[in-house]
Motif scaffolding. Structure first.
Motif, PDB file in Angstrom:
ATOM      1  N   GLY A   8       0.771  -1.229   0.000  1.00 34.47           N
ATOM      2  CA  GLY A   8       0.000   0.000   0.000  1.00 34.47           C
ATOM      3  C   GLY A   8       0.803   1.280   0.000  1.00 34.47           C
ATOM      4  N   SER A  17      -4.319  10.869   1.355  1.00 33.63           N
ATOM      5  CA  SER A  17      -4.510   9.698   2.198  1.00 33.63           C
ATOM      6  C   SER A  17      -3.895   8.466   1.558  1.00 33.63           C
ATOM      7  CB  SER A  17      -5.999   9.439   2.437  1.00 33.63           C
ATOM      8  OG  SER A  17      -6.606  10.504   3.133  1.00 33.63           O
ATOM      9  N   ARG A  19      -3.626   3.986   2.553  1.00 36.44           N
ATOM     10  CA  ARG A  19      -3.878   2.895   3.479  1.00 36.44           C
ATOM     11  C   ARG A  19      -2.852   1.792   3.279  1.00 36.44           C
ATOM     12  NH1 ARG A  19      -9.104  -1.134   4.152  1.00 36.44           N
ATOM     13  NH2 ARG A  19      -8.166  -2.018   2.256  1.00 36.44           N
ATOM     14  N   SER A  21      -1.485  -2.012   4.310  1.00 33.27           N
ATOM     15  CA  SER A  21      -1.999  -3.296   4.760  1.00 33.27           C
ATOM     16  C   SER A  21      -0.840  -4.202   5.154  1.00 33.27           C
ATOM     17  CB  SER A  21      -2.799  -3.983   3.650  1.00 33.27           C
ATOM     18  OG  SER A  21      -3.904  -3.205   3.254  1.00 33.27           O
ATOM     19  N   PHE A  68      -3.975   9.189  11.853  1.00 36.52           N
ATOM     20  CA  PHE A  68      -3.811   7.797  11.460  1.00 36.52           C
ATOM     21  C   PHE A  68      -4.732   6.913  12.288  1.00 36.52           C
ATOM     22  CE2 PHE A  68       0.987   8.161  10.184  1.00 36.52           C
ATOM     23  CZ  PHE A  68       0.665   9.172   9.296  1.00 36.52           C
ATOM     24  N   THR A  69      -5.189   5.819  11.686  1.00 39.82           N
ATOM     25  CA  THR A  69      -6.012   4.847  12.382  1.00 39.82           C
ATOM     26  C   THR A  69      -5.495   3.448  12.096  1.00 39.82           C
ATOM     27  OG1 THR A  69      -7.974   6.259  12.178  1.00 39.82           O
ATOM     28  CG2 THR A  69      -8.333   3.950  12.748  1.00 39.82           C
ATOM     29  N   SER A  71      -6.251  -0.618  12.456  1.00 39.25           N
ATOM     30  CA  SER A  71      -7.379  -1.520  12.613  1.00 39.25           C
ATOM     31  C   SER A  71      -6.969  -2.911  12.161  1.00 39.25           C
ATOM     32  CB  SER A  71      -8.590  -1.030  11.816  1.00 39.25           C
ATOM     33  OG  SER A  71      -8.300  -0.977  10.429  1.00 39.25           O
ATOM     34  N   TYR A  80      -4.234  -2.877   9.277  1.00 39.29           N
ATOM     35  CA  TYR A  80      -4.144  -1.729   8.393  1.00 39.29           C
ATOM     36  C   TYR A  80      -3.661  -0.498   9.135  1.00 39.29           C
ATOM     37  CZ  TYR A  80      -7.465  -4.747   5.952  1.00 39.29           C
ATOM     38  OH  TYR A  80      -8.084  -5.815   5.349  1.00 39.29           O
ATOM     39  N   GLN A  82      -4.550   3.333   8.232  1.00 42.50           N
ATOM     40  CA  GLN A  82      -5.161   4.365   7.416  1.00 42.50           C
ATOM     41  C   GLN A  82      -4.510   5.693   7.768  1.00 42.50           C
ATOM     42  OE1 GLN A  82      -7.668   4.181   4.966  1.00 42.50           O
ATOM     43  NE2 GLN A  82      -7.074   6.317   4.640  1.00 42.50           N
ATOM     44  N   ASN A  84      -4.373   9.682   6.977  1.00 40.94           N
ATOM     45  CA  ASN A  84      -5.037  10.839   6.400  1.00 40.94           C
ATOM     46  C   ASN A  84      -4.233  12.094   6.697  1.00 40.94           C
ATOM     47  OD1 ASN A  84      -7.225   9.192   5.595  1.00 40.94           O
ATOM     48  ND2 ASN A  84      -8.243   9.490   7.568  1.00 40.94           N
TER      49      ASN A  84
END
Length: 122
Positions: A8, A17, A19, A21, A68-69, A71, A80, A82, A84
């Motif tokens: 990614g 953004s 993401r 993985s 950032f997130t 998950s 992941y 994510q 932004n």
């Protein structure tokens, strides 16, 4: 044998953004923590974010918090990051990592992916 593979990464403009993985394989991951780290040229590797596999509780570096997130999808053995509102300062090689404990999740990781380059242009 735990194996991790990131994907990614790429080139993105500031404010954009991306993401990332990480596919994990080799065993069941109950009791594991999974993390993202990054290393920019001339700098030490730094912690970005982590997640406990079973509970999905998370922790973030201050630089990532709010943008950032992290998950995970247990059915896919994938987690992941994510990202932004990316900034040029986020440019680095990003690594996913795993450790077989849920404590002190900012350090002590045993298994590492190969890294994926993230470049943020201004």
């Amino acid at each position: 044998q735990v194996q991790l593979q990131e994907s990614g990464g790429g080139l993105v403009q500031a404010g954009g953004s991306l993401r990332l993985s990480c596919v994990a394989s080799g065993r069941a991951f109950s009791g594991f923590a999974m993390g993202w780290f990054r290393q920019a040229p001339g700098k030490e590797r730094e912690f970005v974010a982590a997640i406990r596999w079973s509970t999905a509780t998370t922790d973030y570096a201050s630089s990532a918090k709010g943008r950032f997130t992290i998950s995970r999808d247990s059915a896919k053995n994938t987690f992941y990051l994510q990202m932004n509102s990316l900034k040029p300062e986020d440019t680095a090689v990003y690594f996913c990592a795993a450790k077989a404990t849920i404590w002190n999740i900012w350090r002590g990781y045993d298994f590492w992916g190969q890294g994926t380059q993230v470049t943020v242009s201004s």
